[in-house]
Motif scaffolding. Structure first.
Motif, PDB file in Angstrom:
ATOM      1  N   GLY A  70     -15.039  -9.328   3.192  1.00  0.00           N
ATOM      2  CA  GLY A  70     -15.209  -8.605   4.439  1.00  0.00           C
ATOM      3  C   GLY A  70     -13.958  -8.566   5.289  1.00  0.00           C
ATOM      4  N   HIS A  71     -13.177  -9.647   5.301  1.00  0.00           N
ATOM      5  CA  HIS A  71     -11.969  -9.658   6.136  1.00  0.00           C
ATOM      6  C   HIS A  71     -10.916  -8.696   5.602  1.00  0.00           C
ATOM      7  CE1 HIS A  71     -10.963 -12.588   2.973  1.00  0.00           C
ATOM      8  NE2 HIS A  71      -9.693 -12.404   3.275  1.00  0.00           N
ATOM      9  N   VAL A  72     -10.917  -8.447   4.288  1.00  0.00           N
ATOM     10  CA  VAL A  72      -9.990  -7.468   3.711  1.00  0.00           C
ATOM     11  C   VAL A  72     -10.394  -6.066   4.160  1.00  0.00           C
ATOM     12  CG1 VAL A  72      -9.125  -6.445   1.576  1.00  0.00           C
ATOM     13  CG2 VAL A  72      -9.435  -8.929   1.749  1.00  0.00           C
ATOM     14  N   ARG A  73     -11.681  -5.777   4.066  1.00  0.00           N
ATOM     15  CA  ARG A  73     -12.157  -4.461   4.484  1.00  0.00           C
ATOM     16  C   ARG A  73     -11.909  -4.237   5.973  1.00  0.00           C
ATOM     17  NH1 ARG A  73     -16.666  -6.044   1.398  1.00  0.00           N
ATOM     18  NH2 ARG A  73     -17.954  -6.215   3.280  1.00  0.00           N
ATOM     19  N   ALA A  74     -12.144  -5.265   6.770  1.00  0.00           N
ATOM     20  CA  ALA A  74     -11.970  -5.121   8.218  1.00  0.00           C
ATOM     21  C   ALA A  74     -10.512  -4.871   8.584  1.00  0.00           C
ATOM     22  CB  ALA A  74     -12.489  -6.370   8.927  1.00  0.00           C
ATOM     23  N   PHE A  75      -9.609  -5.611   7.952  1.00  0.00           N
ATOM     24  CA  PHE A  75      -8.199  -5.394   8.268  1.00  0.00           C
ATOM     25  C   PHE A  75      -7.750  -4.006   7.824  1.00  0.00           C
ATOM     26  CE2 PHE A  75      -3.672  -5.563   7.110  1.00  0.00           C
ATOM     27  CZ  PHE A  75      -3.147  -5.838   8.373  1.00  0.00           C
ATOM     28  N   ALA A  76      -8.166  -3.595   6.633  1.00  0.00           N
ATOM     29  CA  ALA A  76      -7.792  -2.261   6.149  1.00  0.00           C
ATOM     30  C   ALA A  76      -8.294  -1.183   7.101  1.00  0.00           C
ATOM     31  CB  ALA A  76      -8.344  -2.043   4.749  1.00  0.00           C
ATOM     32  N   GLU A  77      -9.502  -1.362   7.620  1.00  0.00           N
ATOM     33  CA  GLU A  77     -10.047  -0.364   8.539  1.00  0.00           C
ATOM     34  C   GLU A  77      -9.240  -0.321   9.828  1.00  0.00           C
ATOM     35  OE1 GLU A  77     -12.561   2.713   9.668  1.00  0.00           O
ATOM     36  OE2 GLU A  77     -12.335   1.700   7.712  1.00  0.00           O
ATOM     37  N   SER A  78      -8.728  -1.463  10.279  1.00  0.00           N
ATOM     38  CA  SER A  78      -7.967  -1.497  11.529  1.00  0.00           C
ATOM     39  C   SER A  78      -6.610  -0.810  11.395  1.00  0.00           C
ATOM     40  CB  SER A  78      -7.776  -2.940  11.990  1.00  0.00           C
ATOM     41  OG  SER A  78      -6.856  -3.638  11.142  1.00  0.00           O
ATOM     42  N   VAL A  79      -6.056  -0.808  10.183  1.00  0.00           N
ATOM     43  CA  VAL A  79      -4.728  -0.224   9.980  1.00  0.00           C
ATOM     44  C   VAL A  79      -4.819   1.182   9.392  1.00  0.00           C
ATOM     45  CG1 VAL A  79      -2.503  -0.512   8.818  1.00  0.00           C
ATOM     46  CG2 VAL A  79      -3.742  -2.515   9.668  1.00  0.00           C
ATOM     47  N   LEU A  80      -5.709   1.374   8.434  1.00  0.00           N
ATOM     48  CA  LEU A  80      -5.810   2.649   7.709  1.00  0.00           C
ATOM     49  C   LEU A  80      -7.058   3.423   8.112  1.00  0.00           C
ATOM     50  CD1 LEU A  80      -4.870   1.400   4.105  1.00  0.00           C
ATOM     51  CD2 LEU A  80      -3.334   2.216   5.909  1.00  0.00           C
ATOM     52  N   GLY A  81      -7.509   3.207   9.331  1.00  0.00           N
ATOM     53  CA  GLY A  81      -8.784   3.777   9.756  1.00  0.00           C
ATOM     54  C   GLY A  81      -8.791   5.281   9.915  1.00  0.00           C
ATOM     55  N   ILE A  82      -7.615   5.894  10.038  1.00  0.00           N
ATOM     56  CA  ILE A  82      -7.573   7.361  10.110  1.00  0.00           C
ATOM     57  C   ILE A  82      -7.514   7.866   8.680  1.00  0.00           C
ATOM     58  CG2 ILE A  82      -6.200   9.339  10.849  1.00  0.00           C
ATOM     59  CD1 ILE A  82      -5.498   7.816  13.358  1.00  0.00           C
ATOM     60  N   LYS A  83      -8.666   8.322   8.193  1.00  0.00           N
ATOM     61  CA  LYS A  83      -8.770   8.607   6.766  1.00  0.00           C
ATOM     62  C   LYS A  83      -9.801   9.692   6.498  1.00  0.00           C
ATOM     63  CE  LYS A  83     -12.156   4.932   5.737  1.00  0.00           C
ATOM     64  NZ  LYS A  83     -12.506   4.603   7.112  1.00  0.00           N
TER      65      LYS A  83
END
Length: 330
Positions: A271-284
């Motif tokens: 979950g922490h990997v998904r959360a961090f990715a969403e915070s950085v790559l969230g414009i998708k």
């Protein structure tokens, strides 16, 4: 669903697990050929150093090779990190490219190092502060002009003179937006990895834009916004392929750099990997053509962007090519 603005492609020349840099370069050039065939507006190459799993270091050489393999698509730097280079050398390189490939070369310029501090020192950087950056930009603009002379030095641009290579400012911050506005230049915003404060950054660019600046190249603000894209036949398949990008960006954060990893079931990612990715790559735009197309359209409307530039992280080049084909159909 049809997008009503141009779309371009950003390439970092990633190495994938089980391959090497030669493979990455071959795949990159195939990507340029495909973009040309499909009618994308531009292919831009990033600049990174001391990163063994990225082949985008000698940006001008990538542009030259891609230009020889294509006919219509514009090729450009997305970007040249100007503090890493002698501005005169940049002018000469891109002036030469513009003479070989008229009306097809773009020069995007940024202030970020594109590397670590030690490597930045080895590259022999010029000043990265805003005043030095603007002074170097003014010199570049002078060398590309018909007069061919820099603003601050009695030096002629030689082969660059008269080529009028289009200049872009790359950035993700208010400072970059303000520089682009002050100089009257188009602005490529790195929203694909820096989503925070996007609308404030765009407001600064548009509100402060000066069409009367001596360096102005557009009559009104022009924004190209970055977006992460992975389009597949179904939402589930796109989400699975997207896990490659999620793993990659968490590797960057943790300092555990690896080649691009094979996709996994989304539920298998912590979950922490998904959360961090969403915070950085969230414009998708990740999903089926319907889902992805809707995300692209909504982002274009929300930002008022004049153009989008798509970044696609894919383990299998065939998945990236398929995503591009879907994107072209939109």
């Amino acid at each position: 669903m049809t997008l009503k603005i141009p779309v371009s492609i950003l390439d970092l020349v990633h190495v994938v697990q089980g391959s090497n840099l030669n493979d990455a370069l071959i795949a990159s050039m195939e990507l340029a050929r495909l973009a040309d065939t499909l009618g994308f507006k531009r292919v831009w190459y990033a600049e990174h150093h001391n990163t063994p799993d990225l082949g985008a270091s000698a940006t001008a050489i990538l542009i030259a090779r891609a230009a020889t393999l294509t006919r219509n698509v514009r090729l450009g730097a997305g970007g040249i990190m100007l503090p890493n280079h002698s501005p005169l050398h940049v002018a000469e390189a891109f002036g030469t490219l513009a003479r070989f490939f008229p009306e097809r070369i773009d020069l995007g310029l940024g202030r970020a190092p594109g590397t670590d501090s030690m490597t930045a020192g080895i590259l022999g950087r010029s000043g990265a502060d805003p005043d030095s950056f603007i002074r170097n930009l003014l010199d570049l603009n002078g060398w590309f002009s018909d007069k061919g002379m820099s603003e601050s030095l009695p030096v002629n641009g030689g082969i660059a003179a008269g080529t009028r290579v289009p200049l872009w400012i790359l950035g993700s911050s208010a400072q970059g937006a303000a520089i682009a506005a002050r100089l009257g230049l188009p602005f490529s915003v790195a929203s694909h990895f820096a989503p925070d404060d996007l609308h404030r950054v765009l407001d600064i660019y548009r509100s402060q834009f000066r069409s009367d600046a001596p360096t102005a190249q557009v009559e009104r603000p022009y924004v190209m916004a970055g977006m992460n894209v992975m389009i597949a036949p179904s939402d589930d398949e796109a989400q699975r392929l997207w896990t490659t990008a999620q793993q990659m960006i968490f590797d960057v954060r943790s300092g555990h750099r690896r080649p691009l990893q094979a996709p996994v079931a989304p539920a298998a990612l912590p979950g922490h990997v998904r959360a961090f990715a969403e915070s950085v790559l969230g414009i998708k735009a990740v999903g089926s053509p319907q889902t992805g197309g809707q995300a692209l359209e909504e982002f274009a409307k929300a930002t008022g962007a004049n153009e989008l530039i798509a970044m696609t992280y894919a383990f299998d080049p065939a998945d990236r090519s398929r995503s591009m084909r879907y994107l072209a159909e939109l």
